[in-house]
Write a protein that holds these residues in place. Sequence first.
Motif, PDB file in Angstrom:
ATOM      1  N   LEU A  42      -0.253   0.794   8.480  1.00  0.00           N
ATOM      2  CA  LEU A  42       0.802   1.116   8.995  1.00  0.00           C
ATOM      3  C   LEU A  42      -0.065   1.394  11.162  1.00  0.00           C
ATOM      4  N   VAL A  43       0.793   0.090  11.798  1.00  0.00           N
ATOM      5  CA  VAL A  43       0.332   0.713  13.002  1.00  0.00           C
ATOM      6  C   VAL A  43       1.336   1.383  13.756  1.00  0.00           C
ATOM      7  N   SER A  44       0.900   2.594  14.147  1.00  0.00           N
ATOM      8  CA  SER A  44       1.574   3.358  15.031  1.00  0.00           C
ATOM      9  C   SER A  44       2.483   3.338  15.712  1.00  0.00           C
ATOM     10  N   LEU A  45       3.496   3.970  15.906  1.00  0.00           N
ATOM     11  CA  LEU A  45       4.346   3.486  17.472  1.00  0.00           C
ATOM     12  C   LEU A  45       3.823   4.966  18.365  1.00  0.00           C
ATOM     13  N   SER A  46       3.236   5.905  18.161  1.00  0.00           N
ATOM     14  CA  SER A  46       2.295   7.113  19.469  1.00  0.00           C
ATOM     15  C   SER A  46       0.595   5.685  18.999  1.00  0.00           C
ATOM     16  N   SER A  47       0.142   5.557  18.926  1.00  0.00           N
ATOM     17  CA  SER A  47      -1.345   5.116  19.076  1.00  0.00           C
ATOM     18  C   SER A  47      -1.530   3.582  19.068  1.00  0.00           C
ATOM     19  N   GLY A  48      -0.678   2.840  18.869  1.00  0.00           N
ATOM     20  CA  GLY A  48      -0.489   1.161  18.947  1.00  0.00           C
ATOM     21  C   GLY A  48      -2.048   1.361  17.392  1.00  0.00           C
ATOM     22  N   GLN A  49      -2.597   1.661  16.708  1.00  0.00           N
ATOM     23  CA  GLN A  49      -3.169   1.774  15.931  1.00  0.00           C
ATOM     24  C   GLN A  49      -3.028   1.953  14.539  1.00  0.00           C
ATOM     25  N   PRO A  50      -3.767   1.010  13.520  1.00  0.00           N
ATOM     26  CA  PRO A  50      -3.349   1.232  12.320  1.00  0.00           C
ATOM     27  C   PRO A  50      -3.066   3.038  11.868  1.00  0.00           C
ATOM     28  N   GLU A  51      -2.890   2.943  11.378  1.00  0.00           N
ATOM     29  CA  GLU A  51      -2.688   4.413  10.100  1.00  0.00           C
ATOM     30  C   GLU A  51      -3.085   4.683   8.473  1.00  0.00           C
ATOM     31  N   PRO A  52      -3.586   4.923   8.129  1.00  0.00           N
ATOM     32  CA  PRO A  52      -2.616   4.728   6.587  1.00  0.00           C
ATOM     33  C   PRO A  52      -2.396   5.631   6.250  1.00  0.00           C
ATOM     34  N   ILE A  53      -1.248   5.045   5.482  1.00  0.00           N
ATOM     35  CA  ILE A  53      -0.262   6.135   4.481  1.00  0.00           C
ATOM     36  C   ILE A  53      -0.255   6.474   3.601  1.00  0.00           C
ATOM     37  N   PRO A  54      -0.519   6.981   2.558  1.00  0.00           N
ATOM     38  CA  PRO A  54      -0.359   7.445   0.885  1.00  0.00           C
ATOM     39  C   PRO A  54       0.184   6.437   0.293  1.00  0.00           C
ATOM     40  N   THR A  55      -0.411   6.506  -0.855  1.00  0.00           N
ATOM     41  CA  THR A  55      -0.579   5.307  -2.052  1.00  0.00           C
ATOM     42  C   THR A  55      -0.486   5.299  -2.560  1.00  0.00           C
ATOM     43  N   GLU A  56      -0.105   4.786  -4.426  1.00  0.00           N
ATOM     44  CA  GLU A  56      -0.418   4.960  -5.600  1.00  0.00           C
ATOM     45  C   GLU A  56      -0.340   3.597  -6.353  1.00  0.00           C
ATOM     46  N   ALA A  57      -0.916   3.108  -7.105  1.00  0.00           N
ATOM     47  CA  ALA A  57      -0.804   2.136  -8.128  1.00  0.00           C
ATOM     48  C   ALA A  57      -0.824   1.047  -7.243  1.00  0.00           C
ATOM     49  N   PHE A  58      -1.724   0.603  -6.403  1.00  0.00           N
ATOM     50  CA  PHE A  58      -2.581  -0.322  -5.294  1.00  0.00           C
ATOM     51  C   PHE A  58      -2.882  -1.272  -6.812  1.00  0.00           C
ATOM     52  N   ARG A  59      -3.039  -2.789  -6.088  1.00  0.00           N
ATOM     53  CA  ARG A  59      -3.202  -3.833  -7.086  1.00  0.00           C
ATOM     54  C   ARG A  59      -3.088  -5.161  -5.438  1.00  0.00           C
ATOM     55  N   ALA A  60      -4.365  -5.825  -5.959  1.00  0.00           N
ATOM     56  CA  ALA A  60      -4.452  -7.066  -4.661  1.00  0.00           C
ATOM     57  C   ALA A  60      -5.043  -7.886  -5.064  1.00  0.00           C
ATOM     58  N   ILE A  61      -4.932  -9.581  -4.735  1.00  0.00           N
ATOM     59  CA  ILE A  61      -5.694 -10.413  -4.850  1.00  0.00           C
ATOM     60  C   ILE A  61      -6.049 -10.646  -3.371  1.00  0.00           C
ATOM     61  N   ASP A  62      -6.987 -11.644  -3.529  1.00  0.00           N
ATOM     62  CA  ASP A  62      -7.944 -12.360  -2.529  1.00  0.00           C
ATOM     63  C   ASP A  62      -8.269 -13.857  -2.579  1.00  0.00           C
ATOM     64  N   ALA A  63      -8.588 -14.812  -1.820  1.00  0.00           N
ATOM     65  CA  ALA A  63      -9.358 -15.994  -2.089  1.00  0.00           C
ATOM     66  C   ALA A  63      -9.898 -16.161  -0.699  1.00  0.00           C
ATOM     67  N   ASP A  64     -11.121 -16.797  -1.149  1.00  0.00           N
ATOM     68  CA  ASP A  64     -12.002 -16.476   0.006  1.00  0.00           C
ATOM     69  C   ASP A  64     -11.461 -18.239   1.235  1.00  0.00           C
ATOM     70  N   SER A  65     -10.724 -18.942  -0.124  1.00  0.00           N
ATOM     71  CA  SER A  65     -10.285 -20.617   0.616  1.00  0.00           C
ATOM     72  C   SER A  65      -9.607 -20.191   2.427  1.00  0.00           C
ATOM     73  N   SER A  66      -8.349 -19.161   2.146  1.00  0.00           N
ATOM     74  CA  SER A  66      -7.394 -19.361   2.813  1.00  0.00           C
ATOM     75  C   SER A  66      -7.151 -18.178   3.371  1.00  0.00           C
ATOM     76  N   PRO A  67      -7.053 -18.007   4.598  1.00  0.00           N
ATOM     77  CA  PRO A  67      -7.179 -16.406   5.176  1.00  0.00           C
ATOM     78  C   PRO A  67      -5.564 -15.890   4.978  1.00  0.00           C
ATOM     79  N   ILE A  68      -4.499 -16.479   4.124  1.00  0.00           N
ATOM     80  CA  ILE A  68      -3.048 -16.234   3.568  1.00  0.00           C
ATOM     81  C   ILE A  68      -2.719 -16.320   2.455  1.00  0.00           C
ATOM     82  N   ARG A  69      -4.243 -16.032   1.586  1.00  0.00           N
ATOM     83  CA  ARG A  69      -3.766 -16.169   0.378  1.00  0.00           C
ATOM     84  C   ARG A  69      -3.668 -14.687  -0.079  1.00  0.00           C
ATOM     85  N   TYR A  70      -4.270 -13.342   0.703  1.00  0.00           N
ATOM     86  CA  TYR A  70      -3.921 -11.621   0.513  1.00  0.00           C
ATOM     87  C   TYR A  70      -2.436 -11.160   0.427  1.00  0.00           C
TER      88      TYR A  70
END
Length: 172
Positions: A42-70
Amino acid sequence: MSGKIVGIIILVSALIAGAALYYLQIYGFYEEVAAPDDGVALVSLSSGQPEPIPTEAFRAIDADSSPIRYRACFETPFSLALLTETYQMVDTDVSPRNAPGWFDCFDAEAIGADITAGTALVFLSEKNIAFGVDRIVAITDDGRGYIWHELNDCGEKAYDGTIVGEECPRRP
């Protein structure tokens, strides 16, 4: 007699084409992907840069056919109070895009309802992850998180034919 044969051939061809189109839209282009190397950021308010947050149970899908399919789902132990004090929220109207039915952790209608009800808040993960596309993260009050890609102003202009202007980055 030959007219019936031609009609049957056209009907069978239409059924095969329809089945192929359905398969390609729902299953064919999508593939499950691993979590990004740096995790969910997530983009930090202080640095303006993306900073990782702790996560569990991550699942994702994507497709090369469009940048909005993630699409992605995860859980985080961070509270909404901590997230709002630390990370940049999205202040524009966003709406999660539907995911294929087989990717059952991502229900766009339910996520949208949570956002509308205020039980989920929306954060910026990365600006211009692809030209004119931002990565958006919604997190519910019970720690469930959802990620999708949303067209930003530059993307909407570029894809609807409007003149883009100098405030948009150059397209690669």
